[in-house]
Structure formats: C-alpha cells, structure tokens
Design a protein around this motif. Structure first.
Motif, short mmCIF file in Angstrom:
data_model
loop_
_atom_site.label_atom_id
_atom_site.label_comp_id
_atom_site.label_asym_id
_atom_site.label_seq_id
_atom_site.Cartn_x
_atom_site.Cartn_y
_atom_site.Cartn_z
N ILE A 300 0.19 13.72 32.06
CA ILE A 300 -1.17 14.26 32.11
C ILE A 300 -1.44 15.09 30.87
N GLY A 301 -2.46 14.73 30.14
CA GLY A 301 -2.83 15.47 28.93
C GLY A 301 -4.21 16.06 29.07
N VAL A 302 -4.28 17.37 28.94
CA VAL A 302 -5.58 18.04 28.98
C VAL A 302 -6.16 17.99 27.58
N THR A 303 -7.23 17.27 27.40
CA THR A 303 -7.81 17.12 26.07
C THR A 303 -9.32 17.06 26.19
N GLY A 339 0.51 11.91 20.64
CA GLY A 339 0.13 12.32 21.98
C GLY A 339 -1.37 12.41 22.13
N CYS A 340 -2.08 11.37 21.67
CA CYS A 340 -3.54 11.42 21.61
C CYS A 340 -4.19 11.35 22.98
N SER A 341 -3.44 11.01 24.02
CA SER A 341 -3.99 10.89 25.37
C SER A 341 -5.17 9.92 25.36
N ILE A 368 -6.68 6.40 10.62
CA ILE A 368 -6.23 7.36 11.62
C ILE A 368 -5.41 6.60 12.66
N PHE A 369 -4.14 6.94 12.76
CA PHE A 369 -3.25 6.31 13.73
C PHE A 369 -3.11 7.26 14.92
N ALA A 370 -3.52 6.81 16.08
CA ALA A 370 -3.46 7.62 17.30
C ALA A 370 -2.51 6.94 18.28
N THR A 371 -1.47 7.68 18.69
CA THR A 371 -0.41 7.08 19.51
C THR A 371 -0.16 7.91 20.76
N ASP A 372 0.33 7.24 21.79
CA ASP A 372 0.71 7.89 23.04
C ASP A 372 1.58 6.90 23.81
N ILE A 373 2.39 7.42 24.72
CA ILE A 373 3.22 6.52 25.53
C ILE A 373 2.51 6.10 26.81
N ASP A 374 1.31 6.61 27.05
CA ASP A 374 0.55 6.28 28.26
C ASP A 374 -0.38 5.12 27.95
N SER A 375 -0.06 3.94 28.47
CA SER A 375 -0.86 2.75 28.18
C SER A 375 -2.28 2.87 28.73
N GLN A 376 -2.44 3.51 29.90
CA GLN A 376 -3.79 3.65 30.45
C GLN A 376 -4.64 4.56 29.59
N ILE A 378 -4.29 5.02 26.38
CA ILE A 378 -4.60 4.28 25.16
C ILE A 378 -5.73 3.29 25.40
N ALA A 379 -5.73 2.64 26.57
CA ALA A 379 -6.81 1.70 26.90
C ALA A 379 -8.15 2.42 26.95
N THR A 380 -8.17 3.63 27.55
CA THR A 380 -9.41 4.41 27.59
C THR A 380 -9.85 4.78 26.18
N ALA A 381 -8.89 5.20 25.35
CA ALA A 381 -9.24 5.59 23.98
C ALA A 381 -9.77 4.41 23.19
N ARG A 382 -9.16 3.23 23.39
CA ARG A 382 -9.64 2.05 22.66
C ARG A 382 -11.07 1.70 23.05
N ALA A 383 -11.41 1.83 24.33
CA ALA A 383 -12.77 1.52 24.78
C ALA A 383 -13.77 2.47 24.17
N GLY A 384 -13.40 3.73 23.97
CA GLY A 384 -14.30 4.69 23.34
C GLY A 384 -15.51 5.04 24.19
N LEU A 385 -15.40 4.90 25.52
CA LEU A 385 -16.50 5.21 26.42
C LEU A 385 -16.13 6.44 27.23
N TYR A 386 -16.96 7.48 27.16
CA TYR A 386 -16.66 8.76 27.80
C TYR A 386 -17.83 9.17 28.69
N PRO A 387 -17.55 9.98 29.73
CA PRO A 387 -18.61 10.36 30.67
C PRO A 387 -19.67 11.22 30.02
N PRO A 388 -20.87 11.27 30.62
CA PRO A 388 -21.95 12.10 30.04
C PRO A 388 -21.58 13.57 29.92
#
Length: 1016
Positions: A300-303, A339-341, A368-376, A378-388
């Motif tokens: 769990i990463g608080v970001t 640890g980009c979460s 910019i290389f953004a890495t993390d061991i959490d595949s889920q 990373i999938a959220t980060a790749r989508a680039g869609l965030y709540p309002p």
C-alpha cells in the motif's frame, strides 16, 4: 421536507434522547479506534440502517464521526435522526471537541473538519461549492493521527469523494468498509472507492456494525506482539509467511522492517478473525488469494499529486533548472521514480518538467522511468485516469492544461503520458537504470530494514550522473552514506551526488586492495598520454642512477622513505619490520646504527636538494658491527625527465661497506682547547662523542619538527590526491566491471519500452478492428481523405458509389471514377468543406437507380486538429420512393377533395356511433347546417323518429362490412322540413379490415317536400 424525513421524525423513538451530558476525561487516543463515515446523496437511509445494526445493550468501544455533504445554508437534522437508532450519545461537532469512545459526532453545515491529537477541528472551506471534498479531507487527517486505529466507511453518494481518503487510511494500516452498490440509492462513491482495490469489506449498511465490532475485538482487544523480540514460534511462522509470499509473488519481504510486516499481518488476521499466527499460516497455505491480498496490503502506497507541496516547489525552483543547464545537443533529461505506486508523483515530476520547458522555450527529450513491484498499481498508472477528487491536489490551471475531463474522472494528457515509461521492477533485485539526472525515491525506504537501505543507497548513487539529484521522503535519509551525497535541503530531503566520489558498484576491488599512497598514485600512468610513447620502469630508473655511483647496494625511495625499488644485497643494512607488510619504508627497515643518520641524511637531501654523505657509520649486522658509508642524493632530472617518469622527487640511498683505511672522524675544534687545559685524551674523546651525539640529536629534533609540519601539510594534500587518484582509478575500473550491468540496464529499458509499445500496438489493433467492423456493419459507405484529397481509407460499401479498390489508397480522389449520376462537384464540395469547416449534405443517385444521402464533414482529431474530410453515403432509396408515393397520393387526394367540395350532392362521413366527421358544401346547401354546426351533431338528429330503427339496421349491416344497394329514405333539414333523399352508404375500413366509419352520398328526389314541417 421529504416524505422520508417526515416519516423518520414521526417514528417512535428507539432510545430516549439523553440530552446534554458532562463528558468524562478523555482516554488516550490510541486506546480505541475511530470510525469515519462518509456519505452524500442517499446517506440518510444508509446511516439509519447502519446504526440500527449496532448492539442495543452493549457499547461498541469506538467513536463514530459522520461526514456528509450538506447544504451550507440548511440546518442538518441528521443528529436527531441518529439519536433514534442508537444508545450512544450524539453530538453536533464544535471546534476543538475531544473525541471519546461510544459517541457519535456529526459535522455541521458549511465546514471542513479535521482530526488531530484526539480532537475535532472545524475549518472554513476554501474550495467553492460543488468542488469541496470534505470526506477526503477528514479521512486523510484521521489516517495521519490514528494510523492503524483509523477506520473509514464509504456509504451511498455520487462522485468520488472519499477515494483519496481510502488510500490514506490503508497506507497507515487502517481498515476500509464500503456499502454494497446494490443496496445504495447512488453508487458513485462506493464504486469509486472499490476501484482502488483497497476495500476490506463490501457489505449492506445493516451488516456493517456486526462485522466492525468483530474486527475491532480481534485487532485491538489484545496488546500487540513486540516485533523487536518475537517468540521463537512467531519467528518461525513469519519465515513461513515470507516463503509463501516469495513463492507466490517472487519478492522477498524478510528484510523489511519487522514492525511494518507484523502490523499488516495482524490486520489481515483481524479481518478474518484468526486468533494465532500459526492458524493464519495454515489459512494462507490453503487460500492462495489470501497470500495475494497480504502482498497487496504490504505494498500500500500513500501517494498523491504534488505530495508535500514545499518539497515539489523546491524541485521546481532549485533542481529542474539545473537539470537543463548542462544539457546540449538534444541530450535527454532522465528521471527515475522508484516505488511510483499509481503514478501520481511521477506525473507530477513530468508536469514540472513540461512547465519549465514551456517557460524557458527549450525543448529537450524527457525520459521518466516509473517502477513498482505492484502490477495493479502500474496498470492504474499506465491508464492515467484518476478520480475527480484529485482536483483538491492540483491547481485549476494545471488541471485544464495537463488533464482531460472524462466521464470517470481526469485523464492525463497524451503529451505528458508519452514522457513516462511504467514498468514492474524490483529496485533491489533487478538491474537499475543508469545515467540519470534525478532519482525520486520517496517513502520507500521507510518500510525497508537497515540491510536493504545499505544496498539501495549506493545503487541510487551508481544510477545518477555526476552531479545528479536524489529526492527522498520526509522521513528518509542517506544514513551512513553521507560521503556520497551533498545535502541541498536537509528538511526537504534533497541531495546531490558528489562529483569526486565513485559509485559503490565500482568499488568492489578497492575492498581487497590496500589504499594507495600519494607517491604510488603519482607513479600511475597519467590519463591522456598519447599512444606509442616509450615507458621506463622503476628498475631502469634505479639502475641508471646506480651506474653513476657504482654502488653494490641501494634503494630508490620517495620523500617519505617508501621503497620503490631495491638493487643489490641490502640485507646487511635493512630488515623487514614485524607486523603488516604494507608499503616498505626504508626508515623503518634500517638496522641499528643506521636509522637515525639515514633519517637525518634523507631530510637534508630533501631540504637542500643536494647529496648528503655520512661516512663511517657503525651498523649492527649479523653477529657484530660493520662500518658503512651512507650516501643520499636526489635523482638527477636527467634521469627523471623522460616520458611517463614519476613527477614527484625521488632519492637514491647508497649503502656500502667502508674500506679499513677510513680515517677517524676529525676532531672538533673544541678538542684542542680541552687538551690544552690538561684533560686526558680519553676523556676528551668521550666529551667529543657526547657533543657529537648531542648535536646529532638536536639536528634530529629539528628535523622531526620540520617533518611534523611538513607531514601535516602533506597529509592534507595527500588526502586530496588520494581522492582524485581513487576516483580516476575507479572510473577506469568502472568500464570493465560494470559493462554487463549497464547492458542489462539498457536491455531492461528496451524491454520496458517494447512492452509499452506492444501494449499500444494491441490497443491500436483492437481499435482498428473495432473501427473496421463498425464501419462495415453499419453498411454506410465511408471515404477518408486528407488535405490534398488523397484517399486514406474507405469501407467496402463505398465502392458502390465510387470505383475504389485497395490499391487506390494514397491516390487523389479526382483520379477515381464515380458511379454517381448528375453529380460532378464532389472535388469542389470537398475543397469547400475543408476551407469553411462547414459540413455539406447532398442527395445523389447511382447508376443502379439507388438514392443516397451524401454528407461531407471535416475530419477532426482528439486535439481538435483538422486533418482532412470524411465522405459518407447513406442509402435512402426506400425513403425517396416513399416520398414520391406520398407526393402522388397527396395529388390524388387533392383532386378528390376538389370533387367532394364541388359536388352538388350532400357527402358526409360519420363514425359507428353516429357522430358526424365530415360535411361538404353540398350538405350545407341541402340541409342548411354549416360544417361547424354539423360536426357537433349526431346523425339521429336528422332522421325522423319513425325511420330511426331502419337507419340503425342499415348501420349494423355496414358494420359487418356488408354492401348496401342505394335506397330511398327521408332526412330533416335545419328549418324542420322533411326531405326525400336517395342514399348511397359505404363502409370505411382501416388497414386491418375493420369498419371504423360510414360515408354517405345523399341526393334530394325532385326537390319535393314530404309532409309539413316536422319536429324531430
């Protein structure tokens, strides 16, 4: 007031209102959990169901704080409603109110509320109405204050308020409940929270209380197990859990901080109500999904975007301009976010870089290389869609510029997304990136043990370019590796890589080799020498000097006496010193009787830069003393001034056995005075010897003092030389030792980029297939052209209007023959649409006789750029035929209407009830009633009383679709006279063949009146 609220107010109370109560002294805040409950639309019913499920006779042992979206100018009745369904005390929050267990607290209208040090604090909201996020604001403060004793519940509501707060609660080890969307009136907030993947329980509100109390009983009823000194059984169970995690995920958590791991495991045990860690191990073994869930909890990463605004402001002002200062020739700016979460901080860095380039009017490639061991994540980060709700962390200007508002929230703009490469990577196990300008590693090391931190910091130092920047979290430092970095801002944790300190991976050999002296370093080949120059060894140099002295034994030393080369048999004069060999020093190796004079002679040669002779020294050798002549002379520059020779001064120490005829040392001048005074010769010789010793010791003391001063200066300079030479040596060694790692790093980057491209390729292929199937399925002929009217693509249906084949792609449209009849302005109309950007619609016809609606529209990209035009052909043959048939029918009806209007007979239409539906001019002339008057009449009013039964029989026959022959009857005119008429009645049928009316044609017979005026 709504019916629901009225019903709740009038419902009998479940528990009496306790009224104002004097509160006892508050217990320590960490002795009980605090539950934050957030709701919006539909929240009243959810609150009612939740508190109805609370135990009626026992206290829950928790505090409940309710946060709801309230109108700023409307007094809430939530407190009154909650009191009806709970035995707890319910309070409207006042500023500074201390929170106590077994109480419920309601946020007042038009306020933001925060939790700090066990008390509630009210703040005036700054965000405009409609953009406030009070639930997120409170959940975040609750997580920061209560940590693992914080619990949040998200109930019915619209929007995404509470989503970021859920991340904060989970990041501190708290628990999250969400209302089951099927039981909500509005499921926006619950679904947004569930999309984070951090929800522990998804329940209807009525079932939450029971589960909540069970969780609290397991999580907080017993004291926590000390992570520092675990029991042997607990330690064994922990190792088994680490084995399960490594087998399932491939990651080793055994070196992470034990306290963090224990808290996460105890929380999972409380969620499943498991009493012992051994039982939890068994449960995890039999439930693979639990191992995955524990892995997610550990990650769990608080970001958030621009987390710690002061730190990101320092990055913007102090770091980013320096990243571009030394860039030239299109060199990329390279950044690594560990640890980009879910990617918020990586996107924040990208936004700052984009803003600086826009302001400075500079364009450099950015990677910019953004890495993390959490595949889920990373999938959220790749989508680039965030709540309002991210609008609370990002300024409106940046939201408008770098994000696109969509139905589900904000999506990162393509220009920013293209600068980032997201990949799943273990920072410790996998090869690192290299040649980086900035490394952002925030709040990752706080979960790692000391051993992992000692591995990570040198790795980050290696990854950075000389002078690169390191950005850590507010609770992190470089620890014992302060010699690798320069502190830029200790409070904000900004560091810069030292230029003259080698990277740790390049220091492998230095751990096994003794440190070089300044002299030895100076003997190394200087960088930058041209190839092909002859090099001389130390042996050649020594032998050339000895040839000048014709000495049987000698040594080449530096100014400190370190032996660089030995010639001849020196064992009679030198012997190794016991202990660590290290660098052999001639002053330490000199035998008794030689050491003092040798040191004095060496210092004299250094100070005066001339040869020093010491004849007749008594040196203790094996079994006795030998008379030795000592010579120390600087090495002539004629020998040293050759290519690649040492630059520091060298000295040749020559040792030889004195011949037996060596005369005794000369008497001092004072010896004759003593003899004249009558002192015996033996005593005179002893005094002279003492004076010689005294003079030698004074010289030695003076020399030692000078050596001390010189040594202090040399120590400073030698330290600098050491660092410089060591850096040079390590830099040279780097190319040999780390080439494989660099290749692996480059390969990792290429593999990551390839994975990104593969993903984009799959998405593009899927979108292309969808587009082809969509266009082919619609049957609409479509042609895409560019600004030069060249064909880009087309659908098969378009071939019916324009003779197109696959090879026509790329050809100008006017080179292709069309099948359109009577229309030859296609090229002109296309150019007009491109010039005016106004769509054009034309109805055309093909040679096959089919009709089409042709529409020409500009082709717009997502960025609202015009890149050509689109031509569509929609077949409208049936519509055209129907329109033509209607036109003909309308013409026929028009002619029929003229006939009806001008007929001399009375033509009427009536329904089966006898109501008049139509009345022509002939009927007006015959009967006297106008059309308006007749339409209000029933046909019975015009039939004499005696003939009405017969008329009804006729209607009955017609209703059964029977055909009636013309017949004679009588009708009453408006003035009351009875007319004899000839009647033709016809049934009117609808499309289903059913009779819906009767049409009559009535003609007066002979214009004769039958009888007198009759009253109908």
């Amino acid at each position: 007031m709504s019916k629901r609220i009225k019903r709740e107010i009038n419902r009998p109370e479940r528990a009496p209102d306790p009224g104002p109560v004097d509160l006892p002294a508050p217990p320590a805040a960490d002795h009980f959990p605090v539950v934050g409950i957030g709701a919006s639309a539909g929240g009243l019913a959810a609150f009612e169901a939740f508190f109805s499920g609370m135990p009626a006779k026992t206290d829950p042992g928790m505090a409940f704080i309710l946060v709801q979206h309230l109108a700023p100018d409307h007094k809430s009745i939530l407190s009154d409603l909650i009191r009806r369904y709970t035995r707890m005390q319910v309070f409207d929050v006042e500023d500074g109110m201390v929170v106590q267990p077994n109480c419920a607290y309601i946020i007042p209208p038009n306020c933001d509320m925060a939790f700090m040090n066990g008390a509630l604090h009210l703040l005036e909201p700054l965000a405009p109405r409609g953009r406030r996020l009070p639930i997120d604001f409170f959940f975040r403060s609750l997580a920061q204050d209560m940590h693992d004793r914080s619990i949040c519940i998200v109930l019915s509501g619209t929007g995404s308020d509470g989503t970021l707060g859920v991340r904060a609660i989970k990041g501190e080890g708290g628990m999250v409940m969400v209302q089951n969307p099927a039981s909500t009136e509005f499921d926006g907030m619950p679904r947004s929270a569930m999309a984070t993947g951090l929800v522990d329980y998804e329940l209807p509100p009525a079932e939450m209380a029971e589960q909540l109390i069970a969780y609290a009983a397991h999580a907080f009823a017993k004291p926590p197990v000390s992570a520092a000194t675990p029991a042997p059984r607990t330690e064994s169970a922990m190792k088994k859990i680490f084995v399960l995690l490594r087998a399932k995920t491939g990651h080793d958590f055994s070196l992470y901080k034990p306290a963090t791991i224990h808290r996460r495991i105890e929380r999972r045990m409380a969620l499943h109500q498991i009493g012992s860690i051994r039982d939890y191990v068994s449960y995890a073994q039999s439930t693979p999904l639990e191992v995955e869930a524990l892995f997610r909890d550990l990650l769990i990463g608080v970001t958030s975007f621009f987390r710690d605004p002061e730190a990101f402001k320092a990055i913007e002002v102090e770091v980013i301009p320096k990243l571009f200062a030394d860039k030239h020739g299109g060199s990329p700016v390279r950044v690594w976010s560990l640890g980009c979460s879910t990617g918020e901080e990586a996107y924040s860095i990208a936004i700052l870089l984009a803003e600086y380039q826009a302001a400075a009017a500079q364009i450099f490639p950015v990677q910019i290389f953004a890495t993390d061991i959490d595949s889920q994540a990373i999938a959220t980060a790749r989508a680039g869609l965030y709540p309002p709700s991210i609008a609370a962390d990002i300024s409106p200007e940046r939201l408008t510029r770098f994000f696109r508002l969509e139905t589900d929230g904000y999506r990162v703009h393509k220009s920013i997304r293209d600068t980032l490469v997201f990949s799943e990577q273990d920072a410790i196990k996998d090869p690192p990136f290299s040649k980086l300008d900035l490394v952002c590693c925030r709040n990752l090391m706080i979960y790692m043990g000391a051993e992992l931190q000692k591995k990570l910091i040198p790795l980050l130092h290696y990854a950075l370019n000389a002078g690169g920047f390191l950005f850590l979290g507010t609770s992190e430092t470089v620890g014992e590796f302060s010699d690798l970095f320069v502190v830029l801002d200790r409070q904000l944790k900004l560091y810069r890589r030292k230029v003259d300190v080698p990277s740790d991976p390049r220091m492998a050999l230095s751990r096994f080799l003794p440190p070089l002296t300044a002299m030895e370093a100076s003997l190394l080949p200087a960088a930058g020498k041209r190839a092909g120059t002859r090099k001389y060894s130390l042996r050649d140099l020594t032998e050339q000097a000895l040839l000048q002295q014709v000495a049987p034994a000698g040594a080449l030393v530096n100014s400190r006496g370190d032996i660089l080369y030995l010639h001849g048999r020196t064992g009679l004069y030198l012997e190794p010193e016991p202990g660590d060999a290290g660098i052999n020093n001639i002053l330490k190796m000199a035998r008794e009787g030689l050491r003092r004079e040798l040191a004095t002679a060496l210092q004299g040669a250094i100070a005066n830069k001339e040869t020093v002779l010491c004849p007749g020294l008594r040196v203790k050798t094996n079994g006795g003393f030998s008379t030795v002549n000592l010579t120390v002379r600087p090495v002539a520059r004629g020998f040293a001034a050759m290519p690649d020779a040492p630059e520091a001064p060298l000295y040749l120490v020559v040792l030889e056995i004195a011949p037996p005829s060596v005369p005794a040392p000369a008497e001092p001048s004072g010896g004759h005075a003593m003899a004249d005074a009558g002192i015996p010769g033996a005593e005179l010789e002893g005094v002279a010897a003492l004076k010689r010793d005294l003079r030698a010791k004074e010289d030695s003391l003076q020399t030692a003092n000078e050596e001390l001063q010189t040594s202090i200066e040399e120590l400073k300079s030698s330290n600098e030389e050491m660092q410089s030479v060591n850096e040079e040596l390590q830099s040279t060694n780097e190319e040999l030792e780390t080439s494989k790692e660099e290749l692996q790093s480059v390969n990792e980057e290429l593999a990551t980029i390839n994975a990104e491209l593969q993903t984009k390729l799959v998405d593009l292929s899927r979108a292309n297939n969808d587009m082809n199937n969509l266009l082919a399925g619609t049957g609409i002929g479509t042609v895409f052209v560019d600004h030069q009217l060249r064909i880009l693509r087309f659908t098969p249906s378009a071939s019916a209007m324009i003779n197109l084949i696959l090879s026509d792609t790329g050809r100008p449209l006017n080179h292709v023959v069309t099948n359109l009849v009577g229309y030859d302005r296609l090229t002109e109309d296309l150019q007009t649409v491109l010039n005016t950007l106004v769509k054009k619609e034309v109805e055309v016809r093909s040679r096959e006789g089919k009709s089409y609606a042709m529409r020409i529209m500009p082709y717009r990209t997502l960025e609202n750029v015009i890149e050509g035009a689109v031509i569509t052909f929609v077949e409208i043959t049936e519509a055209v035929q129907t329109r033509e048939a209607l036109r003909r029918a309308n013409n026929d009806l028009a002619r029929l209407a003229v006939v009806v209007r001008d007929a001399s007979d009375a033509i009427t239409v009536q329904d089966l009830e006898g109501c008049t539906l139509a009345w022509n001019e002939g009927a007006v002339r015959i009967y006297g009633w106008s059309e308006a008057e007749a339409l209000k009449m029933n046909v019975c009013e015009r039939i004499p009383t005696g003939l009405r039964a017969e008329a009804l029989a006729k209607v009955d026959q017609l209703s059964r679709a029977q055909i009636l022959a013309p017949y004679l009857t009588k009708r009453i005119a408006k003035d009351g006279t009875v007319l004899e008429v000839s009647m033709v009645a016809t049934a009117l049928l609808n499309k289903d063949g059913q009779v819906y009316g009767i049409a009559t044609t009535e003609r007066v017979i002979g214009n004769a009146l039958i009888g007198a005026r009759v009253d109908p």
